[in-house]
Design a protein around this motif. Structure first.
Motif, PDB file in Angstrom:
ATOM      1  N   LYS A 189     -13.612   5.161  -2.637  1.00 35.47           N
ATOM      2  CA  LYS A 189     -13.354   3.534  -2.824  1.00 35.47           C
ATOM      3  C   LYS A 189     -13.612   3.023  -3.573  1.00 35.47           C
ATOM      4  O   LYS A 189     -14.829   2.864  -3.325  1.00 35.47           O
ATOM      5  N   THR A 216      -4.647   6.401  -2.771  1.00 32.26           N
ATOM      6  CA  THR A 216      -4.265   5.519  -1.551  1.00 32.26           C
ATOM      7  C   THR A 216      -4.289   4.321  -2.233  1.00 32.26           C
ATOM      8  O   THR A 216      -5.363   3.931  -3.173  1.00 32.26           O
ATOM      9  N   LYS A 223       0.604  -1.081   0.063  1.00 28.48           N
ATOM     10  CA  LYS A 223       0.178  -0.113  -0.428  1.00 28.48           C
ATOM     11  C   LYS A 223       1.227   1.169   0.076  1.00 28.48           C
ATOM     12  O   LYS A 223       1.953   1.260   0.615  1.00 28.48           O
ATOM     13  N   TYR A 224       0.466   2.412  -1.048  1.00 30.47           N
ATOM     14  CA  TYR A 224       1.098   3.797  -0.812  1.00 30.47           C
ATOM     15  C   TYR A 224      -0.554   4.694  -0.920  1.00 30.47           C
ATOM     16  O   TYR A 224      -1.369   4.419  -1.264  1.00 30.47           O
ATOM     17  N   GLU A 225       0.739   5.916  -0.490  1.00 32.78           N
ATOM     18  CA  GLU A 225       0.058   6.929  -0.833  1.00 32.78           C
ATOM     19  C   GLU A 225       0.736   8.413  -1.186  1.00 32.78           C
ATOM     20  O   GLU A 225       1.891   8.347  -1.087  1.00 32.78           O
TER      21      GLU A 225
END
Length: 130
Positions: free
Chosen positions: A68, A101, A6-8
């Motif tokens: 989302k 995200t 996961k990255y933002e």
């Protein structure tokens, strides 16, 4: 199956949250910057890029604030992976930014971030926030 991390990413955007929300939450808005074409039937969105088609379920939405999408696999099952677009507004300065995200394989994080930068550059162009 390949494990993704996961990255933002955060992008400042010169726009009202209300306008920005239209571009991140509707098929017509998303097809102006995110994919070549976006269709939806109920909560299932189909994202089309050139020869690729991916389906995602609208997992949650908060009007004017965030959406989302959870990716759906070949067997019509929800995967563990999603992407979320969240609008953040600084209470004092009223500066607006888009928090993305997403997930990508660890060795492709740079490419994934670059892809989002290109997509968001298109978004800024579309809404006149250049």
């Amino acid at each position: 199956m390949e494990v993704k991390v996961k990255y933002e990413l955060e992008f400042p955007i010169n726009s009202s949250p209300q306008l920005l929300y239209q571009y991140i939450s509707t098929p017509s808005g998303l097809s102006e910057w995110f994919a070549d074409n976006v269709n939806s039937r109920g909560e299932i969105f189909t994202f089309i890029w050139e020869d690729t088609e991916e389906r995602a379920r609208l997992a949650s939405r908060k009007s004017g604030e965030k959406v989302k999408f959870r990716w759906i696999d070949e067997g019509d099952k929800d995967t563990d992976y999603f992407f979320e677009l969240k609008i953040m507004e600084d209470e004092i300065t009223k500066d607006v930014s888009l928090l993305v995200t997403d997930f990508a394989p660890e060795d492709e994080l740079g490419e994934a971030a670059q892809l989002w930068e290109n997509q968001v550059a298109d978004l800024k162009h579309v809404i006149g926030s250049v």
